[in-house]
Scaffold this motif. Sequence first.
Motif, short mmCIF file in Angstrom:
data_model
loop_
_atom_site.label_atom_id
_atom_site.label_comp_id
_atom_site.label_asym_id
_atom_site.label_seq_id
_atom_site.Cartn_x
_atom_site.Cartn_y
_atom_site.Cartn_z
N THR A 6 41.72 36.50 53.71
CA THR A 6 42.30 36.71 52.38
C THR A 6 41.21 36.64 51.31
O THR A 6 41.16 37.48 50.41
N ILE A 7 40.36 35.64 51.42
CA ILE A 7 39.25 35.52 50.45
C ILE A 7 38.35 36.74 50.55
O ILE A 7 37.96 37.33 49.53
N TRP A 8 38.04 37.17 51.77
CA TRP A 8 37.16 38.31 51.99
C TRP A 8 37.75 39.60 51.43
O TRP A 8 37.08 40.38 50.75
N THR A 28 27.34 36.59 52.31
CA THR A 28 28.17 37.13 51.24
C THR A 28 28.87 35.99 50.51
O THR A 28 29.41 35.08 51.12
N VAL A 29 28.85 36.07 49.18
CA VAL A 29 29.51 35.07 48.35
C VAL A 29 30.70 35.75 47.67
O VAL A 29 30.54 36.78 47.01
N MET A 30 31.88 35.17 47.85
CA MET A 30 33.11 35.70 47.26
C MET A 30 33.78 34.58 46.48
O MET A 30 33.63 33.41 46.81
N GLU A 31 34.54 34.98 45.46
CA GLU A 31 35.34 33.99 44.76
C GLU A 31 36.79 34.46 44.77
O GLU A 31 37.07 35.66 44.75
N TYR A 32 37.69 33.47 44.85
CA TYR A 32 39.11 33.77 44.96
C TYR A 32 39.88 32.82 44.07
O TYR A 32 39.65 31.60 44.10
#
Length: 152
Positions: free
Chosen positions: A73-75, A24-28
């Motif tokens: 937190t990012i997730w 999974t790729v997330m941006e924060y």
Amino acid sequence: MSHKIKAIKMKNDLIVEAVFFNGTVMEYNVADMFALYPQMERLEDRSLFEGARIDTGGYGISWDDELDLDAETIWEEGKYLGKVKTDLILELASKLSDAREKAELTQKQLSERTGIYQADISKIERGIGNPSVSTLQRLADGMGMNLIIEFQ
């Protein structure tokens, strides 16, 4: 369940892009933390921001002793960007670690239940072990779970 970061990329406008072990790729946006944690404003210094490193185990990222951001937190608060193909060994590492935590067992307890050395369980969970199917079955049995292998 804890989500673990495999890789990070520092983007413009204080955006952290994180790739998790499951692909999974997330941006924060780190600037979102400024109101709650004014010390995070130091990250407006681009050289400091770009100096981020992944914490041991992938549980977060750090800039220095005072500035860090946990993986959860990012997730939970980040923006989903999609999935990337993952290395099979790293995906196995993540799934074993998640399953063990779900079973509320430490590596040592799982070792005692299975007869598999704790160091070997640790290697598998860090993605540097290559267990046999029989070892995976013993681990599943020790956690009271079923081992399912799929081809898709």
